[in-house]
Design a protein around this motif. Structure first.
Motif, PDB file in Angstrom:
ATOM      1  N   LYS A 305       0.810  -1.186  -0.002  1.00 39.98           N
ATOM      2  CA  LYS A 305      -0.004   0.054  -0.024  1.00 39.98           C
ATOM      3  C   LYS A 305       0.973   1.285  -0.061  1.00 39.98           C
ATOM      4  O   LYS A 305       0.664   2.098  -1.033  1.00 39.98           O
ATOM      5  N   LEU A 306       1.943   1.232   0.714  1.00 36.50           N
ATOM      6  CA  LEU A 306       2.563   2.510   0.899  1.00 36.50           C
ATOM      7  C   LEU A 306       3.358   2.651  -0.543  1.00 36.50           C
ATOM      8  O   LEU A 306       3.675   3.851  -0.894  1.00 36.50           O
ATOM      9  N   LEU A 307       4.027   1.571  -1.071  1.00 32.77           N
ATOM     10  CA  LEU A 307       4.551   1.584  -2.373  1.00 32.77           C
ATOM     11  C   LEU A 307       3.727   2.182  -3.384  1.00 32.77           C
ATOM     12  O   LEU A 307       4.231   2.836  -4.283  1.00 32.77           O
ATOM     13  N   GLU A 308       2.390   1.735  -3.411  1.00 30.26           N
ATOM     14  CA  GLU A 308       1.513   2.282  -4.375  1.00 30.26           C
ATOM     15  C   GLU A 308       1.302   3.824  -4.022  1.00 30.26           C
ATOM     16  O   GLU A 308       0.805   4.738  -4.811  1.00 30.26           O
ATOM     17  N   GLU A 309       1.210   4.237  -2.912  1.00 28.80           N
ATOM     18  CA  GLU A 309       1.299   5.735  -2.442  1.00 28.80           C
ATOM     19  C   GLU A 309       2.398   6.461  -3.142  1.00 28.80           C
ATOM     20  O   GLU A 309       2.250   7.639  -3.618  1.00 28.80           O
TER      21      GLU A 309
END
Length: 509
Positions: A305-309
Motif C-alpha cells: 500500500k505504501l509503495l502504491e502511494e
C-alpha cells in the motif's frame, strides 16, 4: 410528560433502525471478495453483534434521558418510566454474553474449518467445540454463583424512639434523637459499631453480567489503556512518516522486486503450514509459525500500500498523489483531535476517579452545560466519549497484535476483511462494550446519576463478594492510566522511526 415519553420511544426505534442499516453497510463494504454470496450465518452474527454493541453503548444516554421522565417526581418510585431500562440492560447483556461465549466461537470454528470437509462435518466439529465451551462455562458460572454469588452492602444501624408530635423541637449536636439519647439516628456522628454488613443473593442474570464485565474489564484495561494513546498518536506519527515525494520508476521496480520475493517466500511458507495442518500436527511451534506468517502478510500488505502511494500510476496519477497528501493531512487533524479527547479522558480519570475526594466533576459538568445549551448536545458528547473508548480498544488490540506472539492479528480493511477477522473483532467489541458501559457509568456518575445502569454496574457490581475489591481500589482504572502513560512514552521514543525491512522469512523448526 406524555409528549416526552412518546418522543423518547420514537427516537429509540429510529436509532435502532439506523444502527442496523449502518452495520449492514459496514459488512457489505468491508467484506472480502472471497466471502461474497456465501457465509450468510457468520454475516448475520456480525451484523447482529455490532448492532447489540452499538445499542448497548447508546442505551446509557437513553437511560439518562429516561430519567428525565421523573424529574418532577418526589422520589424515583413515584413516577412511571418510559422504558424499562433495567430489564433492557439485563436482556441486552445476556444476549451479549451468549454471542461472545457461544455463537461467535461456533461461527469462527465453522468458518475456519477444513474446507476439504463436508458442511455436515464442519458443523459437527464446530458444535463439539461450542458444546464443550458451554459445559465449561455453565459449570464455572454455577459453582461461582452457588459459592460466592452474593452481595455485601455496608449499612449503618440507626434508630430512634417515638413521641407525640411536639409544639417545638429541642434538638442539638448532643441531642440528635428523640428519647433518652441512647439511640443512634445520625449517620454522620454514629460510631463504627453501628456499621453492619447486609448480605443478600444477587440474581443469576446480574451475576452473569458481573462476571462478563470482569473478563471485559481485564481486556479493556489492557487494550483500552494502550489504544487510547496509540489511536491518536498512530495517526499523528503516520503523518510524520508519510512519503514526502513520488519515487522514480527505477526505485519502484527495485522495491516491487523485493516485495515480490517476500510474497513468494510467504506463499511457500503458507503451503508448508497447510500440509502440516492436514497431517494433524498443530503443536505450539505450528501456532507460532501461523502467527509469524500472519504478521509478515500484514506487514507485506502495508508495504505494498505504501509503495502504491509513493508511485501512483495510471492516467490520474497526479490526482491520486493529491488525494494521498490530503489523506495524511486528514490523519494529522484527526490525530490532534483524538489526542485532545484522550488527554481529556485520562485527566478525567485521574481527577474524578483516582483522587479521593475528587478535585472536580470535570467532564460531568461539561455534559451538563452542553445539555443546557441544547437538550441533546450533552447526550451526544456523552455517547461520543463512550464510543471513543471502543475505538481505543480496537486500536490497542491491533497494536499489541503486531508485537506480541500470543495475540492474534485480525485487521479490518476496506473491501478485504475475512469473516473470521470480522467475528473476532465483533466478539472483542461485545466483550469490552459491557466494561465500557460500566466504566462510563462510574466515570460519569454525576451526569448519569439514578439510572438503571448505575444500579446494576454501581451498587450491585461494586458490592459483589470477591469482586468488589477490584473496584474499591480502582485496579482497572490504575492499570488503564499506567498503560496509557507507557504507550505515550513508547511513541515519544520510537513512534517517529520508520520500520526497518525484515530479511528473508523462514519458519521456525
Amino acid at each position: 410528560m406524555g409528549d416526552f415519553n412518546l418522543a423518547l420511544v420514537i427516537v429509540a426505534i429510529v436509532v435502532c433502525i439506523i444502527v442496523f442499516i449502518f452495520n449492514v453497510y459496514l459488512l457489505v463494504n468491508y467484506q472480502h471478495p472471497d466471502d461474497a454470496n456465501q457465509a450468510y450465518f457468520p454475516k448475520f452474527v456480525v451484523v447482529f453483534g455490532l448492532s447489540i454493541a452499538a445499542i448497548s453503548i447508546l442505551m446509557l444516554p437513553a437511560d439518562v434521558a429516561n430519567r428525565q421522565a421523573c424529574r418532577h417526581a418526589l422520589y424515583n418510585g413515584a413516577c412511571h418510566l418510559t422504558l424499562p431500562m433495567k430489564d433492557l440492560w439485563l436482556a441486552v447483556y445476556i444476549v451479549d454474553a451468549v454471542l461472545v461465549f457461544f455463537i461467535i466461537p461456533f461461527s469462527m470454528f465453522y468458518y475456519e474449518g477444513d474446507q476439504d470437509k463436508t458442511i455436515g462435518q464442519r458443523v459437527k466439529s464446530a458444535l463439539c467445540w461450542m458444546v464443550t465451551t458451554a459445559i465449561v462455562c455453565a459449570l464455572v458460572l454455577g459453582i461461582l454463583y452457588g459459592l460466592v454469588g452474593k452481595v455485601d452492602f455496608t449499612v449503618r444501624h440507626l434508630s430512634s424512639s417515638t413521641t407525640s408530635f411536639p409544639s417545638s423541637w429541642d434538638f442539638s449536636s448532643s441531642q440528635q434523637c428523640i428519647g433518652n439519647g441512647v439511640h443512634q439516628c445520625s449517620a454522620y456522628s454514629a460510631n463504627a459499631s453501628s456499621e453492619k454488613t447486609w448480605t443478600m443473593r444477587t440474581t443469576f442474570p446480574e451475576y452473569v453480567v458481573a462476571l462478563a464485565t470482569i473478563v471485559g474489564s481485564v481486556l479493556f484495561a489492557i487494550f483500552g489503556g494502550v489504544g487510547i494513546a496509540c489511536l491518536p498518536l498512530g495517526l499523528i506519527f503516520s503523518f510524520i512518516r508519510r512519503p514526502k515525494a513520488v519515487i522514480t520508476r527505477s526505485q519502484y521496480i527495485k522495491e516491487a522486486t523485493e516485495l515480490g520475493k517476500k510474497a513468494r517466500e510467504l506463499k511457500k511458507a503458507a503451503e508448508a503450514l497447510h500440509q502440516e495442518e492436514r497431517s494433524g500436527s498443530k503443536g505450539r511451534k505450528f501456532r507460532k509459525n501461523i502467527k509469524s506468517v500472519e504478521k509478515e502478510v500484514f506487514q507485506l500488505e502495508e508495504d505494498v500500500k505504501l509503495l502504491e502511494e509513493m508511485y501512483p500510476q495510471g492516467e490520474k496519477a497526479e490526482t491520486a498523489w493529491a488525494l494521498t497528501v490530503l489523506g495524511y493531512l486528514a490523519k494529522l487533524v484527526l490525530g490532534i483531535l483524538g489526542l485532545i479527547v484522550s488527554v481529556a479522558w485520562i485527566a478525567h480519570i485521574i481527577i474524578y476517579l483516582l483522587i479521593d475526594p475528587p478535585l472536580s466533576s470535570f467532564l460531568n459538568e461539561v455534559f451538563i452545560k452542553l445539555d443546557d445549551i441544547w437538550g441533546l448536545l450533552g447526550t451526544a458528547a456523552f455517547a461520543f466519549f463512550c464510543f471513543y473508548l471502543l475505538l481505543a480498544v480496537i486500536a490497542g488490540a491491533m497494536m499489541l497484535g503486531l508485537r506480541l506472539v500470543f495475540i492474534t492479528i485480525h485487521p479490518m480493511k476496506w473491501g478485504a476483511t475475512l469473516m473470521n477477522s470480522f467475528l473476532f473483532n465483533v466478539g472483542l467489541i461485545l466483550l469490552c462494550s459491557i466494561s465500557v458501559i460500566q466504566f462510563c457509568s462510574t466515570a460519569f456518575a454525576y451526569y448519569a446519576q439514578a439510572t438503571a445502569a448505575q444500579e446494576i454496574f454501581g451498587h450491585t457490581l461494586q458490592s459483589l463478594r470477591g469482586i468488589k475489591y477490584l473496584y474499591k481500589y480502582n485496579v482497572f482504572q490504575i492499570a488503564f492510566v499506567v498503560l496509557a502513560g507507557l504507550t505515550f512514552i513508547y511513541y515519544a521514543a520510537f513512534g517517529w522511526k520508520r520500520r526497518k525491512p525484515s530479511g528473508k522469512f523462514q519458519l521456525s523448526t
